[in-house]
Motif scaffolding. Structure first.
Motif, short mmCIF file in Angstrom:
data_model
loop_
_atom_site.label_atom_id
_atom_site.label_comp_id
_atom_site.label_asym_id
_atom_site.label_seq_id
_atom_site.Cartn_x
_atom_site.Cartn_y
_atom_site.Cartn_z
N PRO A 320 0.80 -1.24 0.00
CA PRO A 320 0.00 0.00 0.00
C PRO A 320 0.82 1.28 0.00
CG PRO A 320 -0.03 -1.05 2.16
CD PRO A 320 0.60 -2.03 1.22
N LEU A 321 2.11 1.18 0.33
CA LEU A 321 2.96 2.37 0.37
C LEU A 321 3.93 2.45 -0.80
CD1 LEU A 321 3.76 2.38 4.19
CD2 LEU A 321 2.13 3.81 2.99
N ARG A 322 3.67 1.67 -1.84
CA ARG A 322 4.59 1.68 -2.97
C ARG A 322 4.68 3.05 -3.63
NH1 ARG A 322 0.04 -1.06 -4.22
NH2 ARG A 322 -1.17 -0.47 -6.08
N ARG A 323 3.62 3.86 -3.50
CA ARG A 323 3.66 5.19 -4.11
C ARG A 323 4.71 6.08 -3.44
NH1 ARG A 323 -1.68 3.68 -4.36
NH2 ARG A 323 -2.66 3.77 -6.45
N LYS A 324 4.91 5.87 -2.16
CA LYS A 324 5.96 6.64 -1.47
C LYS A 324 7.33 6.27 -2.02
CE LYS A 324 3.73 7.71 2.93
NZ LYS A 324 3.86 7.66 4.41
N LEU A 325 7.51 5.00 -2.32
CA LEU A 325 8.77 4.57 -2.89
C LEU A 325 8.99 5.21 -4.25
CD1 LEU A 325 11.25 2.78 -2.68
CD2 LEU A 325 9.89 0.88 -3.56
#
Length: 390
Positions: A320-325
Protein backbone atom coordinates in the motif's frame (compact mmCIF):
# COMPACT_ATOMS: atom_id res chain seq x y z
CA UNK A 1 18.15 6.61 1.48
CA UNK A 2 19.92 3.58 0.00
CA UNK A 3 22.55 3.78 -2.63
CA UNK A 4 24.87 5.99 -4.64
CA UNK A 5 24.83 9.33 -3.17
CA UNK A 6 26.61 11.65 -5.40
CA UNK A 7 27.32 10.60 -8.90
CA UNK A 8 25.73 13.79 -10.03
CA UNK A 9 28.00 15.97 -8.02
CA UNK A 10 30.84 13.86 -9.25
CA UNK A 11 30.51 15.56 -12.64
CA UNK A 12 33.06 18.03 -11.37
CA UNK A 13 35.48 18.28 -8.49
CA UNK A 14 33.72 20.81 -6.32
CA UNK A 15 33.63 18.32 -3.46
CA UNK A 16 37.38 18.46 -3.22
CA UNK A 17 39.18 20.98 -1.06
CA UNK A 18 41.45 23.65 -2.51
CA UNK A 19 44.51 21.50 -2.95
CA UNK A 20 47.88 23.04 -3.45
CA UNK A 21 49.56 19.82 -4.49
CA UNK A 22 47.91 19.62 -7.90
CA UNK A 23 49.63 21.06 -10.87
CA UNK A 24 48.66 20.42 -14.45
CA UNK A 25 46.68 17.75 -16.22
CA UNK A 26 47.72 14.65 -14.29
CA UNK A 27 47.26 16.12 -10.83
CA UNK A 28 43.96 17.77 -11.70
CA UNK A 29 42.66 14.57 -13.25
CA UNK A 30 43.49 12.63 -10.10
CA UNK A 31 41.83 15.11 -7.78
CA UNK A 32 38.70 15.30 -9.91
CA UNK A 33 38.36 11.56 -9.70
CA UNK A 34 38.44 12.08 -5.93
CA UNK A 35 35.53 14.46 -6.24
CA UNK A 36 33.68 12.04 -8.45
CA UNK A 37 33.93 9.35 -5.87
CA UNK A 38 33.18 11.57 -2.91
CA UNK A 39 29.83 12.71 -4.23
CA UNK A 40 29.23 9.19 -5.56
CA UNK A 41 29.80 7.90 -2.08
CA UNK A 42 27.53 10.51 -0.60
CA UNK A 43 24.71 9.26 -2.95
CA UNK A 44 25.37 6.11 -1.10
CA UNK A 45 22.82 7.43 1.26
CA UNK A 46 20.02 7.89 -1.26
CA UNK A 47 19.01 5.21 -3.76
CA UNK A 48 16.57 7.46 -5.49
CA UNK A 49 19.41 8.97 -7.52
CA UNK A 50 20.69 5.74 -9.00
CA UNK A 51 18.83 5.77 -12.28
CA UNK A 52 21.00 8.61 -13.58
CA UNK A 53 24.26 6.99 -12.57
CA UNK A 54 25.61 5.84 -15.90
CA UNK A 55 24.70 8.89 -17.95
CA UNK A 56 26.22 11.18 -15.36
CA UNK A 57 29.30 9.02 -15.04
CA UNK A 58 29.97 9.45 -18.74
CA UNK A 59 29.73 13.22 -18.47
CA UNK A 60 32.06 13.20 -15.48
CA UNK A 61 35.05 12.11 -17.50
CA UNK A 62 34.80 14.90 -20.04
CA UNK A 63 37.61 17.44 -19.81
CA UNK A 64 39.63 15.74 -17.08
CA UNK A 65 42.93 16.87 -18.52
CA UNK A 66 42.10 20.56 -18.56
CA UNK A 67 43.46 22.50 -15.60
CA UNK A 68 40.93 24.78 -13.96
CA UNK A 69 41.04 28.37 -15.14
CA UNK A 70 41.64 29.71 -11.63
CA UNK A 71 44.72 27.71 -10.68
CA UNK A 72 46.17 28.20 -14.17
CA UNK A 73 45.93 31.99 -13.83
CA UNK A 74 49.49 33.48 -13.80
CA UNK A 75 48.42 36.21 -11.35
CA UNK A 76 47.08 33.59 -8.94
CA UNK A 77 50.22 31.49 -9.26
CA UNK A 78 52.39 34.53 -8.63
CA UNK A 79 50.40 35.33 -5.49
CA UNK A 80 50.91 31.77 -4.23
CA UNK A 81 54.65 31.94 -4.80
CA UNK A 82 54.93 35.32 -3.07
CA UNK A 83 52.90 34.07 -0.10
CA UNK A 84 55.10 31.01 0.29
CA UNK A 85 58.16 33.25 0.49
CA UNK A 86 56.73 36.04 2.66
CA UNK A 87 53.88 34.40 4.55
CA UNK A 88 51.58 37.23 3.53
CA UNK A 89 48.84 37.95 1.00
CA UNK A 90 48.55 41.69 0.71
CA UNK A 91 48.41 43.04 4.25
CA UNK A 92 47.25 39.72 5.74
CA UNK A 93 50.02 37.59 7.18
CA UNK A 94 49.86 34.12 8.70
CA UNK A 95 51.71 33.30 11.89
CA UNK A 96 52.18 29.67 10.92
CA UNK A 97 54.05 30.83 7.80
CA UNK A 98 56.70 32.66 9.82
CA UNK A 99 59.56 30.26 10.43
CA UNK A 100 63.22 30.76 11.05
CA UNK A 101 65.92 28.72 9.34
CA UNK A 102 65.73 26.05 12.06
CA UNK A 103 61.99 25.59 11.42
CA UNK A 104 61.00 27.27 14.71
CA UNK A 105 58.15 29.74 14.45
CA UNK A 106 59.23 33.34 14.93
CA UNK A 107 55.83 34.74 15.80
CA UNK A 108 56.01 34.38 19.61
CA UNK A 109 55.12 31.71 22.18
CA UNK A 110 53.43 28.51 20.99
CA UNK A 111 50.12 29.50 22.55
CA UNK A 112 50.11 32.69 20.48
CA UNK A 113 50.83 30.90 17.23
CA UNK A 114 47.72 28.97 16.38
CA UNK A 115 44.67 27.93 18.35
CA UNK A 116 44.09 24.24 19.00
CA UNK A 117 40.91 24.56 16.95
CA UNK A 118 42.79 25.77 13.87
CA UNK A 119 45.49 23.18 14.46
CA UNK A 120 42.86 20.45 14.39
CA UNK A 121 41.40 22.01 11.24
CA UNK A 122 44.89 21.78 9.71
CA UNK A 123 44.88 25.19 8.11
CA UNK A 124 48.56 25.25 7.25
CA UNK A 125 50.55 27.95 5.51
CA UNK A 126 49.97 26.53 2.06
CA UNK A 127 46.20 26.24 2.57
CA UNK A 128 45.89 29.80 3.79
CA UNK A 129 48.06 31.12 0.95
CA UNK A 130 45.89 29.34 -1.61
CA UNK A 131 42.63 30.45 -0.02
CA UNK A 132 43.42 34.15 0.37
CA UNK A 133 45.11 34.38 -3.03
CA UNK A 134 41.92 32.89 -4.50
CA UNK A 135 39.71 35.35 -2.62
CA UNK A 136 41.82 38.32 -3.68
CA UNK A 137 41.97 37.18 -7.28
CA UNK A 138 38.18 36.71 -7.39
CA UNK A 139 37.69 40.25 -6.08
CA UNK A 140 39.91 41.55 -8.84
CA UNK A 141 38.00 39.56 -11.44
CA UNK A 142 34.67 40.78 -10.10
CA UNK A 143 35.87 44.39 -10.28
CA UNK A 144 36.74 43.79 -13.93
CA UNK A 145 33.30 42.36 -14.62
CA UNK A 146 34.31 38.70 -14.83
CA UNK A 147 32.48 35.81 -13.15
CA UNK A 148 33.92 33.21 -10.76
CA UNK A 149 36.16 30.43 -12.05
CA UNK A 150 37.14 27.12 -10.52
CA UNK A 151 40.38 26.50 -8.67
CA UNK A 152 41.66 22.94 -8.79
CA UNK A 153 38.24 21.82 -9.97
CA UNK A 154 36.41 23.56 -7.15
CA UNK A 155 34.34 26.74 -7.07
CA UNK A 156 35.64 29.51 -4.78
CA UNK A 157 33.82 29.15 -1.46
CA UNK A 158 34.12 31.52 1.47
CA UNK A 159 35.05 30.08 4.82
CA UNK A 160 32.82 30.54 7.86
CA UNK A 161 34.31 29.69 11.25
CA UNK A 162 36.95 27.62 9.50
CA UNK A 163 34.48 25.58 7.42
CA UNK A 164 35.30 25.29 3.74
CA UNK A 165 31.69 24.83 2.60
CA UNK A 166 29.51 26.03 5.49
CA UNK A 167 26.14 25.59 3.79
CA UNK A 168 26.91 22.00 2.78
CA UNK A 169 28.10 21.35 6.33
CA UNK A 170 24.84 22.71 7.76
CA UNK A 171 22.70 20.75 5.30
CA UNK A 172 24.65 17.56 5.95
CA UNK A 173 23.92 18.11 9.64
CA UNK A 174 20.24 18.56 8.85
CA UNK A 175 20.25 15.33 6.84
CA UNK A 176 21.82 13.63 9.84
CA UNK A 177 19.09 15.10 12.08
CA UNK A 178 16.39 13.91 9.66
CA UNK A 179 17.78 10.39 9.74
CA UNK A 180 17.95 10.55 13.53
CA UNK A 181 14.32 11.67 13.69
CA UNK A 182 13.27 8.89 11.30
CA UNK A 183 15.22 6.23 13.16
CA UNK A 184 14.00 7.39 16.59
CA UNK A 185 10.36 7.49 15.48
CA UNK A 186 10.82 4.01 13.99
CA UNK A 187 12.20 2.80 17.33
CA UNK A 188 9.30 4.36 19.27
CA UNK A 189 6.76 2.91 16.84
CA UNK A 190 8.02 -0.64 17.30
CA UNK A 191 8.68 -0.36 21.02
CA UNK A 192 5.51 1.34 22.23
CA UNK A 193 2.83 1.47 19.53
CA UNK A 194 2.83 -1.79 17.60
CA UNK A 195 1.94 -5.14 19.17
CA UNK A 196 4.77 -7.53 19.91
CA UNK A 197 5.20 -11.26 20.38
CA UNK A 198 4.95 -12.89 23.82
CA UNK A 199 8.75 -12.79 24.04
CA UNK A 200 8.51 -9.00 23.43
CA UNK A 201 10.13 -9.27 20.02
CA UNK A 202 8.61 -7.36 17.16
CA UNK A 203 6.43 -9.04 14.56
CA UNK A 204 8.25 -6.98 11.94
CA UNK A 205 11.04 -9.16 10.63
CA UNK A 206 13.32 -6.34 9.48
CA UNK A 207 13.59 -4.36 12.71
CA UNK A 208 17.27 -4.96 13.40
CA UNK A 209 18.17 -4.38 9.75
CA UNK A 210 16.62 -0.91 9.72
CA UNK A 211 18.18 -0.04 13.08
CA UNK A 212 21.62 -0.77 11.67
CA UNK A 213 20.73 1.13 8.51
CA UNK A 214 19.75 4.19 10.56
CA UNK A 215 23.01 4.14 12.51
CA UNK A 216 25.10 3.76 9.36
CA UNK A 217 23.18 6.60 7.68
CA UNK A 218 23.75 8.96 10.58
CA UNK A 219 27.42 8.01 10.70
CA UNK A 220 27.77 8.64 6.97
CA UNK A 221 26.13 12.07 7.09
CA UNK A 222 28.24 12.99 10.09
CA UNK A 223 31.44 12.36 8.18
CA UNK A 224 29.97 14.10 5.17
CA UNK A 225 29.62 17.23 7.30
CA UNK A 226 33.17 16.84 8.58
CA UNK A 227 34.52 16.34 5.06
CA UNK A 228 32.75 19.46 3.77
CA UNK A 229 34.14 21.31 6.75
CA UNK A 230 37.74 20.37 5.96
CA UNK A 231 38.99 18.04 3.28
CA UNK A 232 42.17 16.35 4.49
CA UNK A 233 43.39 12.79 4.09
CA UNK A 234 41.81 11.57 7.33
CA UNK A 235 38.37 13.14 6.78
CA UNK A 236 38.38 11.93 3.18
CA UNK A 237 39.01 8.32 4.22
CA UNK A 238 36.43 8.45 7.00
CA UNK A 239 33.83 9.94 4.66
CA UNK A 240 34.52 7.47 1.87
CA UNK A 241 34.65 4.47 4.19
CA UNK A 242 31.44 5.29 6.04
CA UNK A 243 29.56 5.96 2.83
CA UNK A 244 30.80 2.78 1.12
CA UNK A 245 29.79 0.82 4.22
CA UNK A 246 26.30 2.32 3.98
CA UNK A 247 26.16 1.57 0.28
CA UNK A 248 27.07 -2.07 0.69
CA UNK A 249 24.73 -2.56 3.63
CA UNK A 250 21.88 -0.86 1.79
CA UNK A 251 22.19 -3.39 -1.01
CA UNK A 252 21.89 -6.20 1.54
CA UNK A 253 18.73 -4.63 2.99
CA UNK A 254 17.27 -4.12 -0.49
CA UNK A 255 17.74 -7.81 -1.33
CA UNK A 256 16.42 -9.11 1.99
CA UNK A 257 13.34 -6.87 2.02
CA UNK A 258 12.34 -7.12 -1.62
CA UNK A 259 12.70 -10.92 -1.68
CA UNK A 260 11.11 -11.18 1.78
CA UNK A 261 13.96 -13.25 3.19
CA UNK A 262 13.26 -13.92 6.86
CA UNK A 263 15.18 -17.16 7.48
CA UNK A 264 18.38 -16.37 9.37
CA UNK A 265 20.49 -18.92 7.51
CA UNK A 266 19.37 -17.54 4.14
CA UNK A 267 20.11 -14.00 5.32
CA UNK A 268 23.64 -14.98 6.28
CA UNK A 269 24.19 -16.61 2.89
CA UNK A 270 23.08 -13.41 1.13
CA UNK A 271 24.90 -10.99 3.40
CA UNK A 272 28.23 -12.78 3.88
CA UNK A 273 29.69 -12.27 0.38
CA UNK A 274 28.50 -8.65 0.23
CA UNK A 275 29.90 -7.87 3.67
CA UNK A 276 33.21 -9.49 2.72
CA UNK A 277 33.38 -7.51 -0.52
CA UNK A 278 32.50 -4.19 1.17
CA UNK A 279 35.02 -4.65 3.98
CA UNK A 280 37.74 -5.68 1.54
CA UNK A 281 37.03 -2.64 -0.62
CA UNK A 282 37.22 -0.29 2.38
CA UNK A 283 40.51 -1.84 3.50
CA UNK A 284 41.85 -1.50 -0.05
CA UNK A 285 41.02 2.22 -0.15
CA UNK A 286 42.44 2.94 3.29
CA UNK A 287 45.56 0.82 3.44
CA UNK A 288 46.58 0.03 -0.12
CA UNK A 289 45.51 2.68 -2.59
CA UNK A 290 42.88 5.42 -2.71
CA UNK A 291 41.84 4.51 -6.24
CA UNK A 292 39.08 6.99 -7.08
CA UNK A 293 38.27 5.46 -10.45
CA UNK A 294 37.90 1.95 -9.05
CA UNK A 295 35.85 3.22 -6.12
CA UNK A 296 33.56 5.02 -8.54
CA UNK A 297 32.93 1.83 -10.50
CA UNK A 298 32.24 -0.16 -7.34
CA UNK A 299 29.77 2.42 -6.08
CA UNK A 300 27.96 2.60 -9.41
CA UNK A 301 27.57 -1.19 -9.55
CA UNK A 302 26.28 -1.43 -5.98
CA UNK A 303 23.95 1.51 -6.45
CA UNK A 304 22.48 0.44 -9.78
CA UNK A 305 21.92 -3.05 -8.36
CA UNK A 306 19.85 -1.49 -5.58
CA UNK A 307 17.99 0.68 -8.04
CA UNK A 308 16.92 -2.29 -10.11
CA UNK A 309 15.85 -4.28 -7.07
CA UNK A 310 13.73 -1.51 -5.53
CA UNK A 311 12.20 -0.36 -8.81
CA UNK A 312 11.23 -3.88 -9.88
CA UNK A 313 9.83 -4.64 -6.44
CA UNK A 314 7.83 -1.40 -6.39
CA UNK A 315 6.41 -2.26 -9.80
CA UNK A 316 5.42 -5.83 -8.87
CA UNK A 317 4.30 -5.53 -5.26
CA UNK A 318 0.84 -4.61 -4.04
CA UNK A 319 2.32 -2.87 -1.04
CA UNK A 320 0.00 0.00 0.00
CA UNK A 321 2.96 2.37 0.37
CA UNK A 322 4.59 1.68 -2.97
CA UNK A 323 3.66 5.19 -4.11
CA UNK A 324 5.96 6.64 -1.47
CA UNK A 325 8.77 4.57 -2.89
CA UNK A 326 8.06 5.86 -6.38
CA UNK A 327 7.86 9.42 -5.00
CA UNK A 328 11.33 9.14 -3.53
CA UNK A 329 12.76 7.68 -6.74
CA UNK A 330 11.18 10.32 -8.98
CA UNK A 331 11.91 13.15 -6.55
CA UNK A 332 15.53 12.10 -6.36
CA UNK A 333 15.73 12.02 -10.13
CA UNK A 334 14.45 15.57 -10.37
CA UNK A 335 16.89 16.63 -7.67
CA UNK A 336 19.67 15.34 -9.91
CA UNK A 337 19.02 18.29 -12.20
CA UNK A 338 20.63 20.49 -9.56
CA UNK A 339 23.81 18.45 -9.88
CA UNK A 340 23.75 18.49 -13.67
CA UNK A 341 23.13 22.24 -13.79
CA UNK A 342 26.36 23.33 -12.15
CA UNK A 343 26.67 26.99 -11.18
CA UNK A 344 29.03 29.09 -9.03
CA UNK A 345 28.20 29.51 -5.34
CA UNK A 346 25.85 32.42 -4.66
CA UNK A 347 27.86 35.02 -2.73
CA UNK A 348 30.47 32.31 -2.23
CA UNK A 349 28.23 30.03 -0.13
CA UNK A 350 25.40 28.21 -1.94
CA UNK A 351 26.05 26.19 -5.08
CA UNK A 352 24.10 23.48 -6.90
CA UNK A 353 25.53 20.72 -4.73
CA UNK A 354 24.46 22.50 -1.55
CA UNK A 355 20.93 22.79 -2.95
CA UNK A 356 21.01 19.07 -3.72
CA UNK A 357 21.81 18.46 -0.06
CA UNK A 358 18.70 20.48 0.77
CA UNK A 359 16.47 18.32 -1.45
CA UNK A 360 17.62 15.11 0.25
CA UNK A 361 16.13 16.27 3.57
CA UNK A 362 12.42 15.95 2.66
CA UNK A 363 13.12 12.84 0.59
CA UNK A 364 14.81 11.24 3.58
CA UNK A 365 11.72 12.05 5.67
CA UNK A 366 9.50 10.32 3.09
CA UNK A 367 11.83 7.32 2.97
CA UNK A 368 11.63 6.80 6.73
CA UNK A 369 7.87 7.25 6.47
CA UNK A 370 7.87 4.33 4.02
CA UNK A 371 9.96 2.22 6.41
CA UNK A 372 7.61 2.90 9.31
CA UNK A 373 4.57 2.24 7.12
CA UNK A 374 6.12 -1.03 6.01
CA UNK A 375 6.53 -2.06 9.64
CA UNK A 376 2.88 -1.23 10.39
CA UNK A 377 1.67 -3.07 7.28
CA UNK A 378 3.61 -6.26 7.97
CA UNK A 379 2.77 -6.24 11.67
CA UNK A 380 -0.93 -5.83 10.92
CA UNK A 381 -0.81 -8.59 8.31
CA UNK A 382 0.94 -11.05 10.63
CA UNK A 383 -1.28 -10.33 13.63
CA UNK A 384 -4.43 -10.71 11.52
CA UNK A 385 -3.23 -14.10 10.27
CA UNK A 386 -2.49 -15.14 13.82
CA UNK A 387 -6.00 -14.18 14.97
CA UNK A 388 -7.58 -16.09 12.10
CA UNK A 389 -5.78 -19.25 13.12
CA UNK A 390 -7.29 -18.98 16.56
Amino acid sequence: MWGIAGLAGASDARERSISQHIDGCVGESHRRRGALTHTTVLFGKMLYLHWAAFSLALSCFAGFCNASAGDADPIYRSCIEQCRNSGCVGEKCFLHCQFSSDEISTGGPWYMQESLYLGWKQWDCQSDCSYYCMIDREREREALGYGPVKYYGKWPFKRVFGCQEPVSVALSALNLATHFHGWLSFLILLSYKLPSKPNRRSYYGYTSLWHIYGLLSMNSWFWSAVFHSRDVDLTEKLDYSSAVALLGYSLIVAILRSFNIVDEAARVMVAAPLVAFTVTHILYLNFYKMDYGWNLRVCVILAVAQLLIWVIWAGMTRHPLRRKLWLVVIGGGLAMLLEIYDFPPYHGYVDAHALWHATTIPLTYIWWSFIKGDAEYQTSDLTNKKHKKH
